[in-house]
Design a protein around this motif. Structure first.
Motif, PDB file in Angstrom:
ATOM      1  N   ASP A 181      27.737 -16.523   8.291  1.00 26.65           N
ATOM      2  CA  ASP A 181      26.725 -15.564   8.738  1.00 26.65           C
ATOM      3  C   ASP A 181      27.268 -14.708   9.875  1.00 26.65           C
ATOM      4  O   ASP A 181      26.985 -13.504   9.953  1.00 26.65           O
ATOM      5  CB  ASP A 181      25.475 -16.323   9.189  1.00 26.65           C
ATOM      6  CG  ASP A 181      24.282 -15.411   9.381  1.00 26.65           C
ATOM      7  OD1 ASP A 181      23.901 -14.723   8.416  1.00 26.65           O
ATOM      8  OD2 ASP A 181      23.728 -15.371  10.500  1.00 26.65           O
ATOM      9  N   ARG A 182      28.077 -15.315  10.741  1.00 25.03           N
ATOM     10  CA  ARG A 182      28.698 -14.534  11.813  1.00 25.03           C
ATOM     11  C   ARG A 182      29.647 -13.489  11.232  1.00 25.03           C
ATOM     12  O   ARG A 182      29.653 -12.329  11.660  1.00 25.03           O
ATOM     13  CB  ARG A 182      29.437 -15.469  12.765  1.00 25.03           C
ATOM     14  CG  ARG A 182      30.238 -14.728  13.822  1.00 25.03           C
ATOM     15  CD  ARG A 182      30.949 -15.705  14.733  1.00 25.03           C
ATOM     16  NE  ARG A 182      31.712 -16.692  13.988  1.00 25.03           N
ATOM     17  CZ  ARG A 182      32.885 -16.461  13.443  1.00 25.03           C
ATOM     18  NH1 ARG A 182      33.432 -15.250  13.523  1.00 25.03           N
ATOM     19  NH2 ARG A 182      33.538 -17.422  12.804  1.00 25.03           N
ATOM     20  N   ARG A 184      29.422 -12.177   8.315  1.00 22.33           N
ATOM     21  CA  ARG A 184      28.607 -11.159   7.663  1.00 22.33           C
ATOM     22  C   ARG A 184      28.156 -10.110   8.672  1.00 22.33           C
ATOM     23  O   ARG A 184      28.212  -8.902   8.405  1.00 22.33           O
ATOM     24  CB  ARG A 184      27.393 -11.814   7.000  1.00 22.33           C
ATOM     25  CG  ARG A 184      26.463 -10.825   6.300  1.00 22.33           C
ATOM     26  CD  ARG A 184      25.127 -11.471   5.980  1.00 22.33           C
ATOM     27  NE  ARG A 184      24.454 -11.934   7.171  1.00 22.33           N
ATOM     28  CZ  ARG A 184      23.769 -11.151   7.994  1.00 22.33           C
ATOM     29  NH1 ARG A 184      23.699  -9.846   7.767  1.00 22.33           N
ATOM     30  NH2 ARG A 184      23.174 -11.651   9.061  1.00 22.33           N
ATOM     31  N   ARG A 185      27.716 -10.568   9.846  1.00 26.72           N
ATOM     32  CA  ARG A 185      27.279  -9.617  10.875  1.00 26.72           C
ATOM     33  C   ARG A 185      28.447  -8.762  11.372  1.00 26.72           C
ATOM     34  O   ARG A 185      28.303  -7.564  11.594  1.00 26.72           O
ATOM     35  CB  ARG A 185      26.646 -10.369  12.050  1.00 26.72           C
ATOM     36  CG  ARG A 185      25.326 -11.059  11.711  1.00 26.72           C
ATOM     37  CD  ARG A 185      24.618 -11.493  12.979  1.00 26.72           C
ATOM     38  NE  ARG A 185      25.422 -12.440  13.747  1.00 26.72           N
ATOM     39  CZ  ARG A 185      25.355 -13.749  13.620  1.00 26.72           C
ATOM     40  NH1 ARG A 185      24.530 -14.288  12.731  1.00 26.72           N
ATOM     41  NH2 ARG A 185      26.108 -14.546  14.350  1.00 26.72           N
ATOM     42  N   GLU A 186      29.616  -9.393  11.540  1.00 23.28           N
ATOM     43  CA  GLU A 186      30.767  -8.637  12.026  1.00 23.28           C
ATOM     44  C   GLU A 186      31.216  -7.588  11.009  1.00 23.28           C
ATOM     45  O   GLU A 186      31.525  -6.451  11.353  1.00 23.28           O
ATOM     46  CB  GLU A 186      31.918  -9.598  12.339  1.00 23.28           C
ATOM     47  CG  GLU A 186      31.648 -10.504  13.531  1.00 23.28           C
ATOM     48  CD  GLU A 186      32.760 -11.507  13.747  1.00 23.28           C
ATOM     49  OE1 GLU A 186      33.650 -11.584  12.879  1.00 23.28           O
ATOM     50  OE2 GLU A 186      32.743 -12.218  14.778  1.00 23.28           O
ATOM     51  N   VAL A 187      31.251  -7.995   9.719  1.00 24.26           N
ATOM     52  CA  VAL A 187      31.664  -7.039   8.685  1.00 24.26           C
ATOM     53  C   VAL A 187      30.624  -5.942   8.527  1.00 24.26           C
ATOM     54  O   VAL A 187      30.953  -4.788   8.252  1.00 24.26           O
ATOM     55  CB  VAL A 187      31.904  -7.780   7.349  1.00 24.26           C
ATOM     56  CG1 VAL A 187      32.166  -6.794   6.220  1.00 24.26           C
ATOM     57  CG2 VAL A 187      33.073  -8.736   7.483  1.00 24.26           C
ATOM     58  N   ASP A 188      29.343  -6.293   8.705  1.00 27.66           N
ATOM     59  CA  ASP A 188      28.278  -5.294   8.574  1.00 27.66           C
ATOM     60  C   ASP A 188      28.396  -4.212   9.641  1.00 27.66           C
ATOM     61  O   ASP A 188      27.941  -3.092   9.446  1.00 27.66           O
ATOM     62  CB  ASP A 188      26.915  -5.991   8.657  1.00 27.66           C
ATOM     63  CG  ASP A 188      25.788  -5.082   8.224  1.00 27.66           C
ATOM     64  OD1 ASP A 188      25.888  -4.450   7.155  1.00 27.66           O
ATOM     65  OD2 ASP A 188      24.781  -4.974   8.972  1.00 27.66           O
ATOM     66  N   GLU A 189      29.018  -4.556  10.757  1.00 21.72           N
ATOM     67  CA  GLU A 189      29.189  -3.583  11.835  1.00 21.72           C
ATOM     68  C   GLU A 189      30.428  -2.714  11.658  1.00 21.72           C
ATOM     69  O   GLU A 189      30.627  -1.761  12.401  1.00 21.72           O
ATOM     70  CB  GLU A 189      29.271  -4.325  13.181  1.00 21.72           C
ATOM     71  CG  GLU A 189      27.968  -5.036  13.557  1.00 21.72           C
ATOM     72  CD  GLU A 189      28.130  -5.863  14.820  1.00 21.72           C
ATOM     73  OE1 GLU A 189      29.272  -5.910  15.336  1.00 21.72           O
ATOM     74  OE2 GLU A 189      27.132  -6.452  15.281  1.00 21.72           O
ATOM     75  N   GLU A 191      32.556   0.112  10.227  1.00 23.67           N
ATOM     76  CA  GLU A 191      32.317   1.409   9.602  1.00 23.67           C
ATOM     77  C   GLU A 191      33.642   2.153   9.500  1.00 23.67           C
ATOM     78  O   GLU A 191      34.709   1.636   9.859  1.00 23.67           O
ATOM     79  CB  GLU A 191      31.300   2.212  10.421  1.00 23.67           C
ATOM     80  CG  GLU A 191      29.922   1.541  10.503  1.00 23.67           C
ATOM     81  CD  GLU A 191      28.953   2.349  11.343  1.00 23.67           C
ATOM     82  OE1 GLU A 191      29.399   3.354  11.951  1.00 23.67           O
ATOM     83  OE2 GLU A 191      27.768   1.967  11.404  1.00 23.67           O
TER      84      GLU A 191
END
Length: 443
Positions: A181-182, A184-189, A191
């Motif tokens: 989950d961590r 996922r959040r890092e990859v989601d950020e 750009e």
């Protein structure tokens, strides 16, 4: 028609699904095990009662055969005892025993005074010489109580164990998925402006750690691709701007000072720069489409025919020697492979001092095409990047001869698309040797 707007009731959380699945499996296993255990316990306890009843029956049979019916009447209250004749009539019963005849089967159950009794029977020889049937019953109250107690304990224990197991699974799976989950959040950020960012690798060596390493490699490839794309756009813009600027400059001079230049000279400049611009655009389009090239145009072809066709094009000052060309059949796109031969020969002609030698033969399962020139060659440190787009090693090797810096990049892309390799080395004459290896077509 199903309502697609309705949210699915199936849990989306891997944590919830894993916990629910584990709880269901453990619940089924415990219930089956509990039922089997209760069955085995009941059989064992009843077996013990049966053994006690048979022992009581054996002792009472001996006393009846020795003393007669009085031995039955003297039996204890905690045991049912009844003596019957062969016709089923009751001859004697123990105190507080039933008046009706008991079932003379080898084993049966009987309800008396609110209790369940296990009955066993056996034939006896009475002292007066007649035959009889002795029936003895032992209470099952203690056995039933034990089984009932164990059943109640299991009914309470199974849900508790399932609940504890579910809690442990929820915690363990949650901790295992926390790094995911961590990430996922890092990859989601991440750009387009921060492709240099990477996710933290736990360093545990497990699947999550390998997933983090894979994601970092993917981000690295994306970053490299973005940098290459930006460099490509920058180089392409510069290359396209150069002929356009030349055309505009000559046009402005012709308009401001018509006495300095004439229409013919302006037309020659426009045609030359337009041809250069057209070749550059076509090369860019070809490089763009090579990755999407299908195999529908691939067919068996004679590579030596393509070499002879390209080498026979008229040259001004450089002689192209094709005496070392031997037959070789490969499978591929004749237009693209023809472009490979043309680009290599044109490149050699631009940088040769006086001659170019083209050779074609076979080595194992490969067709080997070599193109040599007698120029200055390619420094060993630059041989890896000479196939990159818009690479010019020096001004003498490219721009003054009209090169766009894309010819060798096209060669590399086409050859790799056909399953081959291309490399540069030193020619016997001291110049550059370009070697192309393509899979030979089996005979």
């Amino acid at each position: 028609m199903a309502d697609r707007s309705r949210p699915s009731r199936r849990p989306r959380s891997i944590r919830a699904r894993a916990t629910g699945g584990a709880a269901l499996v453990v619940l089924v296993a415990l219930v089956v095990g509990a039922v089997a255990f209760v069955g085995v316990l009941r059989s064992s306890v009843v077996g013990g009662v049966r053994t006690a009843a048979e022992q009581t029956l054996d002792g009472l049979t001996s006393r009846v055969e020795a003393s007669g019916v009085d031995a039955v009447r003297a039996e204890d209250d905690d045991v049912l005892a009844q003596l019957q004749d062969t016709d089923g009539r009751v001859l004697a019963s123990a105190e507080d025993g039933p008046d009706q005849p008991l079932a003379p089967a080898e084993e049966s159950r009987y309800r008396h005074d609110g209790e369940t009794w296990l009955l066993v029977a056996d034939d006896v020889d009475l002292p007066d010489g007649t035959d009889g049937v002795l029936v003895v019953g032992v209470p099952l109250e203690d056995a039933d109580a034990a089984v009932q107690t164990v059943t109640v304990l299991l009914v309470v224990a199974v849900p508790v164990v399932v609940a504890l197991m579910s809690l442990v699974t929820w915690i363990v799976v949650g901790r295992a998925l926390r790094p995911v989950d961590r990430m996922r959040r890092e990859v989601d950020e991440v750009e387009g402006t921060n492709l240099h960012a990477r996710v933290d690798e736990p360093g545990s060596g497990d699947e999550v750690d390998r997933l983090a390493a894979t994601m970092n490699r993917m981000l690295g490839r994306l970053e490299a691709s973005q940098q290459a794309q930006r460099q490509f756009v920058s180089d392409a813009s510069h290359e396209l701007r150069s002929p356009l600027a030349t055309i505009r400059q000559h046009a402005e001079v012709a308009r401001a000072h018509p006495e300095v230049t004439d229409v013919r000279e302006l037309a020659d400049v426009v045609l030359d720069e337009g041809a250069r611009l057209q070749d550059l655009v076509e090369s860019l389009l070809l490089l763009t489409r090579l990755d999407e090239r299908g195999r529908d145009r691939d067919r068996p072809l004679d590579l030596d025919d393509l070499v002879f066709a390209e080498a026979s094009r008229p040259r001004t000052t450089v002689h192209v020697d094709v005496s070392g060309v031997a037959p070789a059949r490969v499978r591929g796109d004749d237009r693209l492979l023809g472009r490979v031969v043309r680009n290599l020969v044109d490149n050699a002609v631009r940088h040769a001092d006086g001659s170019v030698v083209v050779g074609l033969g076979s080595d194992g399962g490969d067709a080997v095409l070599t193109v040599d020139d007698d120029g200055h060659g390619v420094p060993e440190a630059d041989r890896a990047r000479v196939f990159d787009r818009f690479v010019r090693l020096d001004e003498g090797r490219a721009r003054d001869a009209g090169g766009s810096g894309l010819g060798l990049a096209i060669v590399d892309a086409v050859v790799r698309g056909h399953g081959g390799t291309v490399a540069v080395s030193t020619a016997p004459g001291g110049g550059a040797r370009f070697t192309v290896r393509l899979p030979l077509l089996p005979h």
